[in-house]
Design a protein around this motif. Structure first.
Motif, mmCIF file in Angstrom:
data_model
loop_
_atom_site.group_PDB
_atom_site.id
_atom_site.type_symbol
_atom_site.label_atom_id
_atom_site.label_comp_id
_atom_site.label_asym_id
_atom_site.label_seq_id
_atom_site.Cartn_x
_atom_site.Cartn_y
_atom_site.Cartn_z
ATOM 1 N N ASP A 298 0.816 -1.221 0.000
ATOM 2 C CA ASP A 298 0.000 0.000 0.000
ATOM 3 C C ASP A 298 0.846 1.267 0.000
ATOM 4 O O ASP A 298 0.343 2.352 -0.295
ATOM 5 N N HIS A 299 2.124 1.140 0.349
ATOM 6 C CA HIS A 299 2.995 2.316 0.417
ATOM 7 C C HIS A 299 4.006 2.369 -0.721
ATOM 8 O O HIS A 299 4.808 3.301 -0.790
ATOM 9 N N ILE A 300 3.985 1.383 -1.606
ATOM 10 C CA ILE A 300 4.923 1.375 -2.728
ATOM 11 C C ILE A 300 4.444 2.348 -3.806
ATOM 12 O O ILE A 300 3.292 2.303 -4.232
ATOM 13 N N ILE A 301 5.338 3.237 -4.218
ATOM 14 C CA ILE A 301 5.045 4.135 -5.331
ATOM 15 C C ILE A 301 5.239 3.343 -6.614
ATOM 16 O O ILE A 301 6.316 2.815 -6.862
ATOM 17 N N LYS A 302 4.214 3.242 -7.432
ATOM 18 C CA LYS A 302 4.297 2.442 -8.663
ATOM 19 C C LYS A 302 3.761 3.243 -9.842
ATOM 20 O O LYS A 302 3.144 4.296 -9.670
ATOM 21 N N ILE A 303 4.000 2.706 -11.033
ATOM 22 C CA ILE A 303 3.496 3.334 -12.247
ATOM 23 C C ILE A 303 2.968 2.251 -13.171
ATOM 24 O O ILE A 303 3.502 1.130 -13.201
ATOM 25 N N TYR A 304 1.906 2.567 -13.890
ATOM 26 C CA TYR A 304 1.310 1.580 -14.788
ATOM 27 C C TYR A 304 2.065 1.544 -16.110
ATOM 28 O O TYR A 304 2.645 2.538 -16.552
ATOM 29 N N GLU A 305 2.021 0.379 -16.755
ATOM 30 C CA GLU A 305 2.806 0.163 -17.967
ATOM 31 C C GLU A 305 2.362 1.036 -19.134
ATOM 32 O O GLU A 305 3.139 1.231 -20.073
ATOM 33 N N ASP A 306 1.130 1.593 -19.080
ATOM 34 C CA ASP A 306 0.658 2.427 -20.186
ATOM 35 C C ASP A 306 0.837 3.921 -19.914
ATOM 36 O O ASP A 306 0.426 4.757 -20.708
ATOM 37 N N GLU A 307 1.485 4.285 -18.805
ATOM 38 C CA GLU A 307 1.738 5.694 -18.488
ATOM 39 C C GLU A 307 3.065 6.141 -19.088
ATOM 40 O O GLU A 307 3.979 5.329 -19.289
ATOM 41 N N PRO A 308 3.211 7.436 -19.371
ATOM 42 C CA PRO A 308 4.470 7.944 -19.944
ATOM 43 C C PRO A 308 5.650 7.701 -19.015
ATOM 44 O O PRO A 308 5.525 7.864 -17.796
ATOM 45 N N VAL A 309 6.780 7.309 -19.572
ATOM 46 C CA VAL A 309 7.940 7.023 -18.740
ATOM 47 C C VAL A 309 8.433 8.288 -18.052
ATOM 48 O O VAL A 309 9.004 8.229 -16.945
ATOM 49 N N ARG A 320 11.284 11.393 -4.016
ATOM 50 C CA ARG A 320 12.654 11.207 -3.537
ATOM 51 C C ARG A 320 13.001 9.733 -3.376
ATOM 52 O O ARG A 320 13.504 9.287 -2.339
ATOM 53 N N ILE A 321 12.728 8.963 -4.409
ATOM 54 C CA ILE A 321 13.033 7.543 -4.397
ATOM 55 C C ILE A 321 13.921 7.199 -5.582
ATOM 56 O O ILE A 321 13.988 7.941 -6.560
ATOM 57 N N GLY A 322 14.600 6.049 -5.510
ATOM 58 C CA GLY A 322 15.567 5.692 -6.536
ATOM 59 C C GLY A 322 15.062 4.714 -7.573
ATOM 60 O O GLY A 322 15.753 4.446 -8.560
ATOM 61 N N GLY A 323 13.854 4.174 -7.392
ATOM 62 C CA GLY A 323 13.324 3.216 -8.355
ATOM 63 C C GLY A 323 11.825 3.077 -8.212
ATOM 64 O O GLY A 323 11.238 3.463 -7.182
ATOM 65 N N ILE A 324 11.203 2.496 -9.236
ATOM 66 C CA ILE A 324 9.749 2.387 -9.234
ATOM 67 C C ILE A 324 9.339 1.158 -10.051
ATOM 68 O O ILE A 324 9.874 0.920 -11.135
ATOM 69 N N PRO A 334 3.757 -6.779 -10.950
ATOM 70 C CA PRO A 334 4.932 -6.088 -11.511
ATOM 71 C C PRO A 334 5.422 -6.761 -12.783
ATOM 72 O O PRO A 334 5.488 -7.987 -12.860
ATOM 73 N N VAL A 335 5.722 -5.968 -13.792
ATOM 74 C CA VAL A 335 6.217 -6.490 -15.062
ATOM 75 C C VAL A 335 7.576 -5.893 -15.438
ATOM 76 O O VAL A 335 8.162 -6.275 -16.445
ATOM 77 N N GLY A 336 8.060 -4.965 -14.647
ATOM 78 C CA GLY A 336 9.339 -4.337 -14.936
ATOM 79 C C GLY A 336 9.736 -3.396 -13.824
ATOM 80 O O GLY A 336 8.975 -3.178 -12.868
ATOM 81 N N ASN A 337 10.920 -2.842 -13.934
ATOM 82 C CA ASN A 337 11.416 -1.907 -12.933
ATOM 83 C C ASN A 337 12.209 -0.812 -13.633
ATOM 84 O O ASN A 337 12.981 -1.079 -14.556
ATOM 85 N N ILE A 338 12.005 0.416 -13.202
ATOM 86 C CA ILE A 338 12.761 1.543 -13.730
ATOM 87 C C ILE A 338 13.427 2.240 -12.556
ATOM 88 O O ILE A 338 12.773 2.553 -11.558
ATOM 89 N N SER A 339 14.732 2.451 -12.661
ATOM 90 C CA SER A 339 15.457 3.146 -11.604
ATOM 91 C C SER A 339 15.871 4.528 -12.088
ATOM 92 O O SER A 339 15.856 4.814 -13.293
ATOM 93 N N LEU A 419 2.293 -8.280 -5.889
ATOM 94 C CA LEU A 419 3.222 -7.446 -5.131
ATOM 95 C C LEU A 419 2.783 -7.342 -3.672
ATOM 96 O O LEU A 419 1.640 -7.024 -3.365
ATOM 97 N N GLU A 420 3.708 -7.640 -2.760
ATOM 98 C CA GLU A 420 3.419 -7.555 -1.323
ATOM 99 C C GLU A 420 4.272 -6.521 -0.604
ATOM 100 O O GLU A 420 3.884 -6.034 0.451
ATOM 101 N N GLY A 421 5.424 -6.220 -1.141
ATOM 102 C CA GLY A 421 6.282 -5.260 -0.452
ATOM 103 C C GLY A 421 7.558 -5.004 -1.222
ATOM 104 O O GLY A 421 7.764 -5.500 -2.327
ATOM 105 N N LEU A 422 8.428 -4.218 -0.610
ATOM 106 C CA LEU A 422 9.685 -3.798 -1.236
ATOM 107 C C LEU A 422 10.788 -3.810 -0.192
ATOM 108 O O LEU A 422 10.593 -3.372 0.946
#
Length: 456
Positions: A298-309, A320-324, A334-339, A419-422
């Motif tokens: 519930d606290h993980i900042i995520k982005i959907y695969e169809d949103e602009p990179v 202020r995070i290093g990856g999403i 989750p299908v990918g990771n962007i740092s 996804l359960e956590g990070l």
């Protein structure tokens, strides 16, 4: 205050189904083509033990082993580790590559800084104040640490006309420059026609803005350094509880940096300690046993695969995070990771930067993969996809995978891959040691000066 001045047996494993089979291994989800998702099973055992030849990191581990055996029997394992690391000076930490060679002058242009960091394949470097006197102490000699991703994000932020732009920056010629105007004066078609990189690198702001001019902006770290006789415990606490990503170690006599210790460097050291008693005693604990993950879904900042990179990088900057993680909109899997370090692909890959404002996260991942394969680069962390584990995996398994894949975060999933956590490198280091009462005194109670507009 004075501390800053004068770390194989059978174990229960997570079980989840993949393609009709039950596996007990870490796995990664690798985003391939638009409608294809591949599950890559990674056996923990395949990582194996380290070489019989003692590495510098393993020698540190053996030093901990000797100290471990000397500790009082009534101490708990956690108290023993604290005592061991308090007894080892940071001067014993192996030297990082280029740690003594990479320094940027404060009058270095952004263009020169990017070229230097890219050539040496490093993400950050300390900045030397060229106006400091020759006999300056180390604290007056350095003005901070600049990161390559921070430079790129700052440049893109200046360019984006849909966001409030940062104030114009005065270049070395004393004239204020508006980066967006520099680019847009060349015609907006240049931004979208595939000439973005050429326009960017020829802009006056990129050439003339000095590293010192962006001090205090995104991912700019104040220069808080350790002395060679400070302890491993101090270093580990700063990298975990106090959220520092890297720590310079200075030679007071020379007033220069002798080493730079990073979170990933500590994880590599731990990976080299496999088989040592103290490491196995700690490392065979499962994530659930040590209270990980700290960050729930519930606290993980995520982005959907169809949103602009570009939105992904804006989120990382804003939060202020290093990856999403990149997730499917329907399943939330989750299908990918962007740092944050992947932002440089917006500048070096023609198939990406010409449409950087509208390319989706999914297409960005595909384009980067194709770009890296085309150029024969198979070691980039972004190719690892989503590295995931369950709560039943051990600290040891996590450390070996993070070190092998050269990644900075691990996603925790349930048996169905949801996804359960990070877990971050900082979370793992924080489970290694604890801060004794009053250890830093009042050092962090507002006495450490931060650069203006500091927002690392």
């Amino acid at each position: 205050m004075g501390i800053l001045r004068n770390l194989l047996t059978d174990q229960k494993r997570g079980v989840f189904g993949v393609a009709g089979e039950k596996r007990g291994y870490l796995y990664s989800v690798v985003g391939k083509m638009a409608s294809v998702r591949e599950i890559k099973i990674v056996r923990s055992e395949s990582l194996g033990h380290r070489s019989e030849v003692s590495s510098p990191e393993a020698k540190v581990g053996m030093r901990v082993e000797d100290l471990w055996d000397e500790q009082k029997p009534q101490l708990s394992p956690n108290e023993k580790l604290n005592a061991c690391f308090e007894s080892i000076p940071v001067s014993a930490f192996p030297l990082s590559s280029h740690s003594q060679d990479i320094e940027l002058r404060s009058d270095t242009s952004l263009a020169e800084a990017v070229q230097t960091l890219s050539k040496l394949k490093v993400l950050s470097a300390p900045v030397v104040d060229v106006d400091a006197p020759e006999d300056a102490s180390w604290i007056d000699r350095y003005i901070g640490i600049v990161e390559f991703p921070g430079i790129v994000v700052w440049l893109l932020h200046q360019l984006d006309p849909t966001s409030p732009r940062s104030p114009a920056v005065a270049g070395s010629d004393g004239v204020s420059h508006d980066f967006a105007a520099d680019i847009l004066d060349n015609g907006d078609s240049a931004v979208t026609s595939g000439n973005f990189f050429e326009v960017l690198t020829s802009s006056e702001l990129y050439k003339n803005t000095k590293v010192r001019d962006i001090s205090g902006t995104f991912r700019w770290a104040p220069f808080l350094a350790l002395q060679k006789d400070n302890s491993f415990l101090t270093m580990l606490l700063l990298l975990s509880k106090y959220k520092m990503k890297s720590i310079p170690v200075v030679d007071l006599g020379e007033a220069k940096i002798e080493n730079i210790i990073t979170q990933s460097g500590v994880i590599h050291m731990l990976a080299e300690c496999v088989g040592l008693h103290w490491f196995e005693d700690w490392g065979l604990k499962t994530l659930s046993e040590v209270g990980l993950p700290i960050m729930s879904k519930d606290h993980i900042i995520k982005i959907y695969e169809d949103e602009p990179v570009l939105q992904a990088f804006k989120l990382m900057r804003r939060k202020r995070i290093g990856g999403i993680p990149v997730v499917e909109r329907k399943s939330e899997k989750p299908v990918g990771n962007i740092s944050l370090r992947d932002v440089h692909f917006l500048l070096i890959a023609p198939e990406i930067y010409h449409d950087y404002r509208s390319i989706t996260t999914k297409n960005f991942l595909v384009a980067v993969r194709e770009h890296l394969e085309k150029h024969g680069d198979t070691s980039a962390p972004i190719l690892s996809g989503v590295i995931a584990c369950t709560k039943n995996h051990t600290l040891k398994e996590l450390i070996l995978m993070l070190d092998a894949e050269k990644i900075h975060r691990m996603y925790v999933v349930d048996d169905s891959g949801n996804l359960e956590g990070l877990i971050t490198l900082r979370d793992i280091i924080a489970r290694l040691v604890h801060e004794p009462p009053g250890y830093f005194g009042d050092f962090f109670d507002g006495v450490m000066p931060l650069p203006q507009n500091y927002r690392v």
